[in-house]
Design a protein around this motif. Structure first.
Motif, PDB file in Angstrom:
ATOM      1  N   SER A  31     -10.794   3.457  -4.490  1.00 15.26           N
ATOM      2  CA  SER A  31      -9.381   3.801  -4.281  1.00 15.26           C
ATOM      3  C   SER A  31      -9.212   5.279  -3.931  1.00 15.26           C
ATOM      4  O   SER A  31      -8.242   5.656  -3.269  1.00 15.26           O
ATOM      5  CB  SER A  31      -8.556   3.452  -5.526  1.00 15.26           C
ATOM      6  OG  SER A  31      -8.541   2.057  -5.730  1.00 15.26           O
ATOM      7  N   VAL A  74      -3.086   5.215  -5.817  1.00 14.11           N
ATOM      8  CA  VAL A  74      -3.762   4.032  -5.282  1.00 14.11           C
ATOM      9  C   VAL A  74      -4.728   3.513  -6.335  1.00 14.11           C
ATOM     10  O   VAL A  74      -5.609   4.249  -6.795  1.00 14.11           O
ATOM     11  CB  VAL A  74      -4.529   4.360  -3.982  1.00 14.11           C
ATOM     12  CG1 VAL A  74      -5.185   3.115  -3.417  1.00 14.11           C
ATOM     13  CG2 VAL A  74      -3.612   5.015  -2.957  1.00 14.11           C
ATOM     14  N   HIS A 135      -4.794  -2.053   1.038  1.00 15.08           N
ATOM     15  CA  HIS A 135      -4.243  -0.746   0.662  1.00 15.08           C
ATOM     16  C   HIS A 135      -4.155   0.184   1.873  1.00 15.08           C
ATOM     17  O   HIS A 135      -3.181   0.938   2.004  1.00 15.08           O
ATOM     18  CB  HIS A 135      -5.080  -0.103  -0.438  1.00 15.08           C
ATOM     19  CG  HIS A 135      -4.976  -0.825  -1.750  1.00 15.08           C
ATOM     20  ND1 HIS A 135      -5.793  -0.539  -2.807  1.00 15.08           N
ATOM     21  CD2 HIS A 135      -4.156  -1.821  -2.163  1.00 15.08           C
ATOM     22  CE1 HIS A 135      -5.478  -1.328  -3.828  1.00 15.08           C
ATOM     23  NE2 HIS A 135      -4.489  -2.113  -3.453  1.00 15.08           N
TER      24      HIS A 135
END
Length: 172
Positions: A31, A74, A135
């Motif tokens: 992430s 994130v 994402h």
């Protein structure tokens, strides 16, 4: 993800980010790489940005934020202690938090606005690819929405960038 993405959440997130004085992007591990990639889409929009993938650094940095600042957090799990503590720091400093995470997660519940990516992940591979791609797509959607809100002034800025880059020698 497309069928479940809330247009209202995208609009709220884009409004927050377009009006932000500063945006910090947080993520750890995979992430963290995604957060850095999304930050690279935003830095050309005329908003000061930075991405941190070290949990200690973003924990401390969140304490220096103020009203008018924003964080994009994130996290595919949405439950890591370090991320949740940093987000709490940002919120207590008056910053807004946009989460890119899964629904029902502690991060989604804590954030000012959440963009949810509930995708099936194949854990037989080395890294979570499906959530990473989803994402990144959410980051693209956000950067485009913010760019559209910036309008003509941004268009002129990007044109100057394009002209300067066309005169800049590239590595072969």
């Amino acid at each position: 993800m497309r069928n479940n993405l809330s247009a209202e959440s995208v609009d709220r997130a884009a409004d927050l980010l377009a009006g932000a004085r500063r945006i910090e992007f947080y993520g750890s591990g995979n992430s963290g790489t995604v957060a850095q990639d999304i930050q690279r889409r935003f830095f050309r929009l005329g908003i000061p940005t930075v991405a941190y993938s070290d949990a200690h650094v973003y924990f401390v940095s969140a304490l220096s934020l103020a009203p008018g600042d924003a964080v994009v957090a994130v996290s595919s799990s949405g439950g890591t202690r370090d991320m949740l503590e940093a987000v709490q720091n940002a919120l207590s400093s008056g910053a807004a938090v946009v989460a890119i995470t899964r629904s029902g997660s502690p991060l989604a519940q804590l954030a000012t606005v959440s963009l949810l990516a509930d995708v099936a992940e194949d854990f037989d591979i080395h890294s979570p690819m499906t959530s990473r791609i989803s994402h990144l797509v959410l980051g693209d959607i956000l950067s485009i929405a913010v760019a559209l809100r910036k309008g003509d002034a941004l268009r002129e800025r990007l044109e100057r960038h394009k002209q300067a880059l066309s005169r800049h020698p590239r590595e072969q």
